[in-house]
Design an enzyme around this catalytic site. Structure first.
Site, PDB file in Angstrom:
ATOM      1  N   GLY A   1      10.342  -7.048  -4.154  1.00  0.00           N
ATOM      2  CA  GLY A   1       9.357  -6.606  -3.159  1.00  0.00           C
ATOM      3  C   GLY A   1       9.497  -5.111  -2.939  1.00  0.00           C
TER       4      GLY A   1
ATOM      5  N   GLY B   1       0.862  -1.184   0.000  1.00  0.00           N
ATOM      6  CA  GLY B   1       0.000   0.000   0.000  1.00  0.00           C
ATOM      7  C   GLY B   1       0.897   1.232   0.000  1.00  0.00           C
TER       8      GLY B   1
ATOM      9  CG  ASP C   1       4.701   3.592  -3.187  1.00  0.00           C
ATOM     10  OD1 ASP C   1       4.106   4.359  -3.966  1.00  0.00           O
ATOM     11  OD2 ASP C   1       4.367   2.402  -3.025  1.00  0.00           O
TER      12      ASP C   1
ATOM     13  CD  GLU D   1      -2.881   2.653  -4.513  1.00  0.00           C
ATOM     14  OE1 GLU D   1      -2.354   2.377  -5.592  1.00  0.00           O
ATOM     15  OE2 GLU D   1      -2.608   2.047  -3.458  1.00  0.00           O
TER      16      GLU D   1
HETATM   17  O1  RIB Z   1       3.306   1.228  -5.198  1.00  0.00           O
HETATM   18  C1  RIB Z   1       3.291  -0.117  -4.830  1.00  0.00           C
HETATM   19  C2  RIB Z   1       2.054  -0.411  -4.033  1.00  0.00           C
HETATM   20  O2  RIB Z   1       0.921  -0.153  -4.832  1.00  0.00           O
HETATM   21  C3  RIB Z   1       1.952  -1.835  -3.603  1.00  0.00           C
HETATM   22  O3  RIB Z   1       2.565  -2.064  -2.358  1.00  0.00           O
HETATM   23  C4  RIB Z   1       0.472  -2.105  -3.674  1.00  0.00           C
HETATM   24  O4  RIB Z   1      -0.088  -2.454  -2.459  1.00  0.00           O
HETATM   25  C5  RIB Z   1      -0.167  -0.853  -4.286  1.00  0.00           C
HETATM   26  O5  RIB Z   1      -0.765  -0.013  -3.355  1.00  0.00           O
END
Ligand code: RIB
Length: 309
Positions: free
Chosen positions: A285, A40, A250, A143
């Site tokens: 990952g 996430g 992220d 999201e």
């Molecule tokens: O950006 C990667 C993330 O996007 C993943 O960890 C997945 O859960 C989605 O939210």
């Protein structure tokens, strides 16, 4: 009190596999390297901030199922403050991550608890932001519903905090929200979805005209295009072997926010963010690939480590 990265948005349980060949006409592909991971976008940002030595507080929702433990345990282990995470009925957000040999992932997300906010829960987010120490930075994504992000961004701005917006999903991002962000960090595809076709520097200018002071577009091959006012700059990444791009965006957004929190100017923040996202593509990952500060600095040749200001 120490300033905090306030990460608001999705919290997911990631189920990840590697596939060597796409599904053929029978619609079936053989996968390997199965992992159950925390994921996430907001969770990943909070995790990265902790890896970089900063305090991080997560705002989001999980369900009351076993996936919640999968999503939250790694965060707890690195010291993310989870006191503002709502644990509601229903299912935790779920992401299926497919990583081909190129490393360029494909993700399918079921939002589940991420999309089920009550007005009372939104009020609690705002209250939590109001109580955060001065100098804290709000990092958010869509999201979760845009109304939650708008309420939080409004609170953060009233309290003089920087707001960093990762505009995923772009179809949830409107002009009102763009105007509330100090910094936006779309990838190229999101930038085009928000501002149409055209050269990437024209797209950056079109986005800046809608409000954000800083537009930082994550480029497909690594690196970014930074636009601050009328000043435009490309920041290149060091060449590395791409193992898996999951969560690299992220890492970029989280590192940019950490640099802002530390008082760095946008060009320096962009170099730091490019290095963090480069490190993140070097392992499999999202969260397990996130670098500590020395690993980031190792990808910034010529820059000296500054762990705090
Ligand atoms: O950006 C990667 C993330 O996007 C993943 O960890 C997945 O859960 C989605 O939210």
């Amino acid at each position: 009190m120490e300033a905090v990265i306030l990460a608001l948005g999705s919290i997911n349980a990631d189920f990840q596999v590697r596939i060597d060949k796409p599904a053929g006409s029978a619609g079936l592909a053989l996968a390997h390297d199965f992992r159950r991971l925390g994921g996430g976008k907001a969770a990943n940002v909070a995790f990265l901030a902790r890896r970089l030595g900063r305090a991080a507080r997560l705002f989001g929702r999980v369900g009351d199922d076993d996936l919640a433990a999968q999503a939250l345990t790694p965060l707890r282990e690195v010291g993310v403050d989870l006191s503002e995470v709502c644990r509601a009925g229903g299912q935790t957000g779920f992401a299926m991550v497919l990583v081909p040999r190129s490393g360029k992932k494909n993700i399918v997300v079921a939002a589940n608890a991420n999309d089920e906010w009550s007005d009372e829960e939104i009020g609690k987010v705002c209250h939590g932001i109001e109580l955060a120490p001065a100098g804290s930075v709000l990092v958010c994504n869509c999201e979760i519903p845009a109304r939650v992000v708008k309420a939080a961004a409004g609170c953060a701005r009233r309290h003089g905090m920087h707001v960093v917006l990762d505009p995923t999903f772009p179809d949830r991002v409107d002009d009102e929200l763009l105007a509330m962000a100090d910094v936006i960090t779309p990838n190229e595809e999101e930038a085009h979805q928000l501002a149409g076709a055209g050269a990437i520097c024209d797209i950056a200018r079109a986005l800046a005209a809608r409000g954000p002071r800083v537009v930082c577009i994550k480029l497909d091959g690594g690196g970014c295009l930074l636009l601050v006012g009328k000043q435009e700059q490309r920041v290149a990444s060091v060449d590395v072997e791409v193992v898996d791009t999951t969560g690299a965006g992220d890492a970029f957004t989280g590192a940019f926010a950490v640099a802002l929190l530390e008082g760095r100017a946008p060009p320096e923040a962009a170099r730091f963010a490019v290095a963090a996202s480069t490190a993140a593509v070097m392992a499999y990952g999202a969260q397990p690939s996130y670098p500590d500060r020395s690993a980031v600095m190792a990808l910034m040749p010529g820059e000296e480590e500054r762990s705090s200001r």
